[in-house]
Design a protein around this motif. Structure first.
Motif, short mmCIF file in Angstrom:
data_model
loop_
_atom_site.label_atom_id
_atom_site.label_comp_id
_atom_site.label_asym_id
_atom_site.label_seq_id
_atom_site.Cartn_x
_atom_site.Cartn_y
_atom_site.Cartn_z
N GLY A 1 0.76 -1.16 -0.05
CA GLY A 1 0.00 0.11 0.10
C GLY A 1 0.81 1.26 0.02
O GLY A 1 0.41 2.43 0.11
N VAL A 2 2.01 0.97 -0.48
CA VAL A 2 2.81 2.52 -0.64
C VAL A 2 2.41 3.20 -1.73
O VAL A 2 2.16 2.69 -2.76
CB VAL A 2 4.46 2.09 -0.53
CG1 VAL A 2 5.38 3.18 -0.59
CG2 VAL A 2 4.90 1.18 0.68
N ARG A 3 2.35 4.49 -1.39
CA ARG A 3 1.83 5.34 -2.53
C ARG A 3 3.01 5.58 -3.63
O ARG A 3 4.09 5.55 -3.45
CB ARG A 3 1.46 6.72 -2.05
CG ARG A 3 0.33 6.68 -1.25
CD ARG A 3 -0.04 8.02 -0.61
NE ARG A 3 -1.21 8.00 -0.02
CZ ARG A 3 -2.57 8.12 -0.22
NH1 ARG A 3 -2.86 8.24 -1.56
NH2 ARG A 3 -3.71 8.16 0.56
N GLN A 4 2.19 5.93 -4.94
CA GLN A 4 3.32 5.91 -6.03
C GLN A 4 4.37 6.74 -5.80
O GLN A 4 5.62 5.99 -6.22
CB GLN A 4 2.31 6.16 -7.44
CG GLN A 4 3.14 6.27 -8.53
CD GLN A 4 3.38 4.82 -8.86
OE1 GLN A 4 2.27 3.88 -9.22
NE2 GLN A 4 4.56 4.46 -9.78
N PRO A 5 4.44 7.79 -5.57
CA PRO A 5 5.65 8.53 -5.59
C PRO A 5 6.68 8.10 -4.39
O PRO A 5 7.74 8.19 -4.66
CB PRO A 5 5.06 10.07 -4.99
CG PRO A 5 3.64 10.08 -5.25
CD PRO A 5 3.16 8.76 -5.37
N GLU A 6 6.21 7.63 -3.39
CA GLU A 6 7.16 7.06 -2.75
C GLU A 6 7.89 5.70 -3.07
O GLU A 6 8.99 5.60 -2.75
CB GLU A 6 6.29 6.81 -1.17
CG GLU A 6 7.31 5.82 -0.11
CD GLU A 6 8.73 6.67 0.19
OE1 GLU A 6 9.64 6.14 0.66
OE2 GLU A 6 8.83 7.90 -0.06
N ARG A 7 6.94 4.92 -3.85
CA ARG A 7 7.41 3.67 -4.38
C ARG A 7 8.55 4.21 -5.60
O ARG A 7 9.43 3.41 -5.63
CB ARG A 7 6.25 3.02 -5.24
CG ARG A 7 5.32 2.30 -4.26
CD ARG A 7 4.62 1.23 -5.06
NE ARG A 7 3.99 1.37 -6.05
CZ ARG A 7 2.71 1.88 -6.40
NH1 ARG A 7 1.84 1.87 -5.51
NH2 ARG A 7 2.37 2.03 -7.64
N ASP A 8 8.25 5.20 -6.40
CA ASP A 8 9.30 5.53 -7.36
C ASP A 8 10.78 5.79 -6.65
O ASP A 8 11.62 5.73 -7.05
CB ASP A 8 8.59 6.72 -8.36
CG ASP A 8 7.59 6.07 -8.95
OD1 ASP A 8 7.27 5.06 -9.18
OD2 ASP A 8 6.79 7.12 -9.37
N ARG A 9 10.37 6.44 -5.48
CA ARG A 9 11.59 7.15 -5.04
C ARG A 9 12.41 6.01 -4.42
O ARG A 9 13.51 5.71 -4.51
CB ARG A 9 11.40 8.17 -3.82
CG ARG A 9 11.21 9.38 -4.13
CD ARG A 9 11.05 10.43 -3.04
NE ARG A 9 9.98 10.18 -2.37
CZ ARG A 9 8.78 10.88 -2.25
NH1 ARG A 9 8.48 11.60 -3.31
NH2 ARG A 9 7.76 10.48 -1.37
#
Length: 356
Positions: free
Chosen positions: A128-136
């Motif tokens: 459930g980690v949000r997309q911006p944090e996933r990308d980082r």
């Protein structure tokens, strides 16, 4: 502060503990006796160390891993990971603990349909980690393992070593404090194995992650582990620093691993060939972190007028300390050879006269 008044270093806290753990599986049919995979296993793995578990096939290594990550529960005893006693938790509770544990597999277990970045991002998406944090996180991890430029490639375009580096990045995606590597280098060639082990040591050093390495290869243990447990037929038969266990093995299981890897003692076949060429007495001297051993040997042989020629052996390193054996042919009167060997034994030299 005087050297003798320095405080004793405080050991790191225990991260994983096994208390008299046993694990049995039902037999193939009702009449068959249960299969005992582990018996009376007690060990401690300290936070921030690289701990190796070595054993041959069938020794119980994979069962031990599955007990640490809560995929199996013991038949007897207790397993602790951090502050949690896994054996007292429900399956839901074990799943919570498992979120702080990363896994690296022998066969990589990558999704062929996903890109490198997609594979690393998968546990974050599930969590459930949000997309911006996933990308980082994905970008940071791929840079850490040296694959940022392969982020959009699919696994089939990668070498075995690159696939395993993706596996390591994926295992680190949830920022675990504990990493389990189950035969993680068995499918790799020696050079690539060295690169992966160097990366694991960097993970441990730079990120502070506790790593448990399961393997049947002593070269893996000697390259990266701080301490080791030798597993034989479901039991831990030795545990300690890598140097102490394999430079001074107390059990046949540890001695066999050391002998097969160090290759510093002549096998019975080699010994027979040596005897055919060398009529003198063959004596093997074990080097166990002894400074100036060859100088002491040379001086003693000279004092007793014994001729000595090296006919077999080798010196290697464990944890940056020398280990190995040298086999000499000793020639001279029996009384002189006996006196020289007695003097060396009195001086604390570890030696064995090879039997005829």
């Amino acid at each position: 502060m005087p050297a003798d008044s320095r405080p004793t270093p405080v050991p790191a806290p225990v991260h994983v503990r096994f208390d008299q753990v046993g694990k049995s599986f039902p037999g193939k049919d009702r009449k068959a006796a249960p299969h005992v995979a582990l018996a009376d296993v007690s060990l401690e793995i300290r936070r921030g160390e690289v701990f190796g578990v070595i054993g041959h096939s069938g020794a119980g290594k994979s069962t031990l891993v599955r007990l640490i990550n809560g995929l199996e529960v013991p038949t007897a005893g207790r397993v602790h990971v951090g502050p949690h006693e896994l054996t007292a938790l429900s399956e839901r509770g074990r799943r919570e603990v498992r979120r702080d544990i990363g896994m690296i597999f022998q066969q990589f277990n990558l999704f062929r349909s996903r890109t490198v970045a997609g594979n690393v991002a998968y546990p974050l998406k599930v969590g459930g980690v949000r997309q911006p944090e996933r990308d980082r996180r994905v970008a940071r991890l791929l840079d850490f393992v040296g694959l940022l430029d392969r982020a959009h490639d699919h696994p089939e375009r990668l070498s075995g070593g690159q696939k395993q580096r993706v596996g390591i990045a994926r295992a680190l995606a949830t920022e675990p404090s504990l990493l389990l590597a189950d035969e993680a280098t068995s499918a790799l060639d020696p050079e690539t194995t060295g690169e992966v082990l160097a990366l694991l040591r960097r993970v441990n050093r730079d990120l502070g992650v506790t790593i448990v390495i399961i393997t049947h290869e002593l070269d893996v243990i000697r390259s990266v582990a701080d301490r080791v447990a030798v597993l034989d037929s479901g039991r831990v038969v030795e545990t300690g620093s890598v140097y102490d266990v394999f430079a001074r093995p107390r059990t046949g299981a540890a001695a066999r691993f050391a002998g097969a890897t160090l290759r510093d003692r002549p096998s019975p076949e080699t010994l027979a060939r040596l005897r055919a060429r060398h009529p003198g007495r063959l004596v093997t001297f074990r080097l166990r972190d002894q400074a100036g051993l060859q100088t002491r040997l040379a001086r003693t042989f000279l004092d007793h007028k014994v001729a000595a020629d090296i006919v077999f052996g080798g010196i290697s390193e464990l944890q940056e300390r020398p280990v190995g054996s040298l086999t000499f042919e000793l020639t001279g009167p029996d009384g002189a050879v006996d006196a020289a060997l007695t003097a060396l034994r009195t001086d604390g030299v570890d030696l064995v006269e090879e039997e005829a």
